[in-house]
Design a protein around this motif. Structure first.
Motif, PDB file in Angstrom:
ATOM      1  N   VAL A 258       0.781  -1.167   0.075  1.00 29.16           N
ATOM      2  CA  VAL A 258       0.057  -0.134   0.009  1.00 29.16           C
ATOM      3  C   VAL A 258       0.884   1.265   0.035  1.00 29.16           C
ATOM      4  O   VAL A 258       0.575   2.201  -0.827  1.00 29.16           O
TER       5      VAL A 258
ATOM      6  N   SER B 176      -1.420  11.763   3.253  1.00 33.23           N
ATOM      7  CA  SER B 176      -0.933  10.568   3.527  1.00 33.23           C
ATOM      8  C   SER B 176      -0.223  10.402   4.700  1.00 33.23           C
ATOM      9  O   SER B 176      -0.178   9.549   5.281  1.00 33.23           O
TER      10      SER B 176
ATOM     11  N   VAL C 242      -0.759  11.610   7.546  1.00 32.75           N
ATOM     12  CA  VAL C 242      -2.009  11.297   8.582  1.00 32.75           C
ATOM     13  C   VAL C 242      -2.344   9.769   8.299  1.00 32.75           C
ATOM     14  O   VAL C 242      -2.494   9.123   9.363  1.00 32.75           O
ATOM     15  N   ASP C 243      -2.590   9.623   7.146  1.00 33.57           N
ATOM     16  CA  ASP C 243      -3.146   8.266   6.820  1.00 33.57           C
ATOM     17  C   ASP C 243      -2.298   7.064   7.025  1.00 33.57           C
ATOM     18  O   ASP C 243      -2.740   5.879   7.362  1.00 33.57           O
TER      19      ASP C 243
ATOM     20  N   ILE D  13      -2.541   5.187  10.156  1.00 36.43           N
ATOM     21  CA  ILE D  13      -3.748   4.420  10.000  1.00 36.43           C
ATOM     22  C   ILE D  13      -3.747   3.288   9.422  1.00 36.43           C
ATOM     23  O   ILE D  13      -4.401   2.146   9.677  1.00 36.43           O
ATOM     24  N   VAL D  14      -3.328   3.419   8.160  1.00 38.62           N
ATOM     25  CA  VAL D  14      -3.178   2.304   7.103  1.00 38.62           C
ATOM     26  C   VAL D  14      -2.672   0.986   7.891  1.00 38.62           C
ATOM     27  O   VAL D  14      -3.131  -0.052   7.789  1.00 38.62           O
TER      28      VAL D  14
ATOM     29  N   PHE E 235      -2.385   0.320  10.823  1.00 41.51           N
ATOM     30  CA  PHE E 235      -2.913  -0.098  11.988  1.00 41.51           C
ATOM     31  C   PHE E 235      -4.229  -1.135  11.499  1.00 41.51           C
ATOM     32  O   PHE E 235      -4.360  -2.063  12.026  1.00 41.51           O
ATOM     33  N   ALA E 236      -4.774  -0.488  10.303  1.00 41.43           N
ATOM     34  CA  ALA E 236      -6.108  -1.142   9.756  1.00 41.43           C
ATOM     35  C   ALA E 236      -5.500  -2.400   9.282  1.00 41.43           C
ATOM     36  O   ALA E 236      -6.442  -3.372   9.742  1.00 41.43           O
ATOM     37  N   ILE E 237      -4.493  -2.540   8.698  1.00 44.12           N
ATOM     38  CA  ILE E 237      -4.164  -3.849   8.159  1.00 44.12           C
ATOM     39  C   ILE E 237      -3.880  -4.672   9.076  1.00 44.12           C
ATOM     40  O   ILE E 237      -4.133  -5.915   9.077  1.00 44.12           O
TER      41      ILE E 237
END
Lengths: 350, 236, 251
Positions: free
Chosen positions: A122, A154, A156-157, A160-161, A163-165
């Motif tokens: 990603v 990005s 900030v993102d 989170i990405v 963590f989410a994965i």
């Protein structure tokens, strides 16, 4: 200073890094004993993991440079951002190519949607989107501004990405691979390992310098084409990065010397958090690989067979790493000489 | 506040006149569902498993079409410049646009969702409330980032290509959570009658973990970030 | 009308300049588009900016309107800092360019209502009606703007200015692409505004520059090259202007 020339300091640094790289290759390929559990293929890690670390470093740099640009509005920040993003793509590509080569030997599959692999992919896609955006905006200050906005979003993102994965992977537990506690790195392994972290970081920063210089040439051509003299906000020469580069490289490389003595596995408190985190990552990776190898009850002949296959795979991985880096260097220097010619033509014609 | 409403009103009115993006979104969303059906010819068990993913693919692909159009009117003959010359806060411009995109996407989903449930015979029953809530929260975050990136790609060549390339990787966590919780809802919808008849146990139900909470947090974080940085997109 | 006048006198009482620009610079990337502009415009003065394409005229107007940020230097409009008080400056500004900036699928009336509401006018209904009447578009008010000719669009853009009735007008090549009747209407309007409002206009039309302006400023490569008096003979102005441009190419 004539901005068309790279300074001598830079060439010196390049030679130092090249020598350090040779040492690194020796350490990784010959000095370190083959891993007890996975054999020679484990040597890929000395390139695979530093590549991932440098990819993350790129991402951090893009974020910082994006914020810097929106605050200061000077082109030099933008040059750092684009250079870091491009290098990020190169090094993440290295990670993404060497990873499956290793996985094919160790796990028997090229790819699995494991949290770390997915996150890296990603990140790679994010960088690609960022670079594509830049391609499609002709006007330099609009380009810098809009890509800085994307860079900040990005920034900030990405956490989170990740963590989410990770969360998503725990929702869908993986069948194949499981970790095991207790195993660590051997002494030689960890020295070589941190050495390659240091060298990769240095290599990265030297390449970054070169790429930033390319971006400067780009801007110069732009100015010449418009037939204006650039008395723009004086961009600080990126050479100030060099001492920083060397210090950081040495710092990362020297960490094991400090960390080694008391407790090789826990990491000393002087370690930077990044290093500690990476070390942890690496340890789980090795543990995981070892368990896998452990569970395969194989006799000697099979092991030899497996080993020679592993060596073949590893050689391919090496060829890829160096091929990619060298190709990238060639592409940068070709672009540089093209821009230099253009500058000569344009300034000659006036 | 009043300015947000004025901009929203303008966008709704324009869309009402032309119905350009809404019709495109609807047709495209339905096409995704039809193609899914042809490619997989899914059984109820497969719908239970993959339906959530399909639904969100239909939503977001349709949504990207709409988002791509959201700054089309502003680009035309210098509207954006006259708009920016008016004494409005850049954040209210963003919020107006965001809400407008949210309304359009929700309108398309209001057609796509019932048709989906109908065509694949999802016994949604009393779970509809939660499904609508998840759809809303997911769409809220998706349009939030989508509006910002539509503004970013507005100034570029190839904007139609660029928007999805930028938007999808960034909104990945959102999609992940939305699909996960929608999937959990479908699971319960299909399993509840079976549990009632003793054909399955409650243990078979998947939980959506904390996905709902994460969705709310994600919406809030990016709502704030995008509102703050939008000024940079339109001004220089 | 009287309201804006009050606001004007209150905010600009400090030094009386409508527009004040000091050492203004702007870069696009590494390219310098404005290289240190110093400019003062009195209340009610009509200033025309001349210069070839890319000389920085539009950039200057955009900075005054708060659409672009200055890289260095300062600028005030009605005594308000463009960097920090842009939102307070914008109600004081009227903007007219060669791009009309209306939504094709809304009617003329709806377009004006939309902008009037953004300007937060107390009596926007009456203001919109009156403005449409003044530019002669009252009969077409319900038609979609997409069906309008270029001249009608520009009249509508003038109506937008009349609706919120600002003391300062920024005009960016407003005559480009207009037919003769529309030019006549625009010039008539500018004639009427003269002395009443501060006007900063860019144009390539020397005749208009010569007849309307109090002062003509020639920009070149982001610098002010010359200041000429307005209201002079067109042929005279043309000669002087060409001389300046020739000098610029020689340098």
């Amino acid at each position: 200073m004539k901005s068309g020339q790279l300074s001598r300091v830079y060439w010196g640094a390049l030679i130092v890094v090249a020598l350090a790289m040779l040492v690194n290759i020796y350490l990784a390929l010959a000095w370190v004993q083959p891993d007890a559990k996975q054999g020679d293929v484990g040597r890929i890690f000395f390139f695979h993991v530093p590549g991932a670390w440098v990819g993350l470093l790129s991402f951090l740099l893009v974020s910082v440079a994006s914020i810097g640009y929106l605050i200061r509005r000077t082109q030099s920040w933008d040059r750092v951002a684009v250079s870091a993003a491009e290098l990020g793509v190169v090094f993440i590509t290295i990670t993404l190519i060497t990873g499956p080569i290793w996985a094919k030997v160790a796990w028997g599959i090229w790819w699995t949607w494991d949290a770390r692999l997915t996150s890296t992919l990603v990140l790679f896609l994010l960088f690609c989107g960022y670079l594509m955006l830049r391609r499609y905006i002709p006007e330099p200050s609009t380009r810098a501004k809009l890509s800085a906005v994307v860079g900040i979003v990005s920034a900030v993102d990405v956490p989170i990405v990740f963590f989410a994965i990770r969360w998503w992977r725990t929702q869908h537990p993986q069948p194949v691979i499981a970790g095991e506690e207790g195993s660590g790195l051997g002494e030689r392994e960890s020295i070589a390992f941190f050495y390659s972290f240091g060298v990769f970081t240095m290599l990265y920063l030297v390449l970054l310098l070169q790429r930033v210089h390319l971006a400067r040439l780009d801007d110069e051509v732009e100015v010449l084409k418009r037939g204006r003299t650039a008395n723009g906000p004086r961009a600080a020469h990126a050479a100030w990065l060099l001492p920083f580069a060397l210090a950081l490289g040495l710092g990362v490389g020297a960490t094991p010397a400090v960390a080694q003595e008391p407790a090789p596995n826990n990491g000393s408190p002087t370690e930077s958090q990044d290093v500690a985190q990476l070390r942890e990552q690496l340890e789980t990776e090795l543990r995981r690989a070892k368990t896998e190898a452990d569970s395969l009850e194989v006799d000697r002949a099979q092991l030899d067979e497996k080993n020679s296959r592993a060596i073949r795979h590893m050689m391919i991985a090496y060829a890829t790493v160096w091929g990619l880096i060298i190709l990238y260097l060639i592409s940068v220097s070709r672009r540089q000489s093209k821009l230099r010619r253009e500058i000569d033509e344009l300034s000659g014609g006036r | 506040m009043r300015n947000i409403w004025t901009i929203l009103w303008k966008d709704l009115r324009l869309e009402w006149r032309t119905k350009e993006s809404l019709s495109a979104m609807l047709v495209f969303g339905l096409l995704v569902i039809v193609i899914f059906n042809f490619s997989f010819n899914p059984s109820p068990a497969e719908v239970r498993q993959f339906g959530a993913g399909l639904l969100w693919i239909a939503y977001t692909f349709a949504g990207v079409l709409g988002l791509n159009r959201s700054f089309a009117a502003e680009r035309e003959n210098g509207c954006l410049q006259s708009l920016l010359m008016a004494p409005i806060d850049r954040s209210s411009l963003y919020l107006g646009k965001w809400i407008a995109n949210l309304v359009f996407m929700l309108a398309a989903e209001a057609v796509i969702l019932p048709l989906f449930l109908l065509m694949f015979n999802v016994p949604i029953g009393s779970h509809i409330g939660r499904l609508v809530l998840i759809t809303f929260l997911g769409t809220l975050g998706f349009t939030c980032l989508g509006t910002l990136f539509a503004g970013v790609s507005m100034n570029t060549r190839m904007r139609e290509v660029l928007l999805p390339v930028l938007l999808f990787p960034v909104s990945l966590p959102l999609l992940l959570w939305a699909v996960e919780s929608t999937g959990a809802i479908f699971q319960s919808a299909f399993l509840d009658p079976m549990i009632a008849h003793g054909q399955a146990t409650t243990a078979a139900r998947a939980s959506d973990g904390n996905a709902l909470k994460f969705l709310v947090a994600y919406d809030m974080i990016f709502g704030a970030v995008c509102t703050l940085v939008f000024g940079f997109v339109v001004e220089d | 009308m009287s309201e804006t006048d009050d606001a004007t006198s209150a905010t600009s009482a400090s030094d009386g300049w409508a527009i004040e620009v000091h050492e203004l610079r702007r870069y696009f990337g590494t390219i310098e588009v404005l290289s240190g502009i110093d400019l003062k415009v009195r209340q009610g003065e009509f200033v025309t900016l001349l210069g070839r394409n890319g000389a920085g005229k539009t950039t200057l107007l955009n900075i005054l309107g708060g659409l672009l940020k200055a890289s260095e230097g300062e600028a005030w409009v009605q005594g308000l800092d463009v960097r920090r008080q842009a939102v307070r400056i914008r109600p004081e500004l009227g903007w007219l360019s060669h791009q009309p900036g209306f939504y094709g699928d809304l009617s003329a009336h709806e377009n004006l209502v939309f902008f009037a509401r953004l300007y937060d006018l107390p009596d926007w209904r009456r203001a919109v009606e009156a403005a449409l009447e003044q530019v002669g578009l009252a009969s077409r008010a319900k038609h979609r703007v997409r069906t309008f000719s270029r001249g009608m669009l520009q009249r509508l853009a003038i109506a937008r200015i009349l609706v919120h009735d600002p003391p300062i007008l920024l005009l960016d090549e407003p005559h480009t692409g207009l037919d003769l009747p529309a030019i006549e209407l625009l010039n008539g309007l500018l004639e009427r505004f003269r002395g009443e409002r501060t006007i900063l206009m860019t144009t390539h039309d020397l005749a208009i520059g010569a007849s309307l302006a109090d002062r003509i400023i020639v920009l070149s490569e982001g610098r002010i090259m010359a200041e000429l008096p307005g209201s002079q003979d067109v042929a005279d102005l043309r000669r002087q202007y060409l001389e300046i441009l020739a000098h610029e190419v020689g340098a």
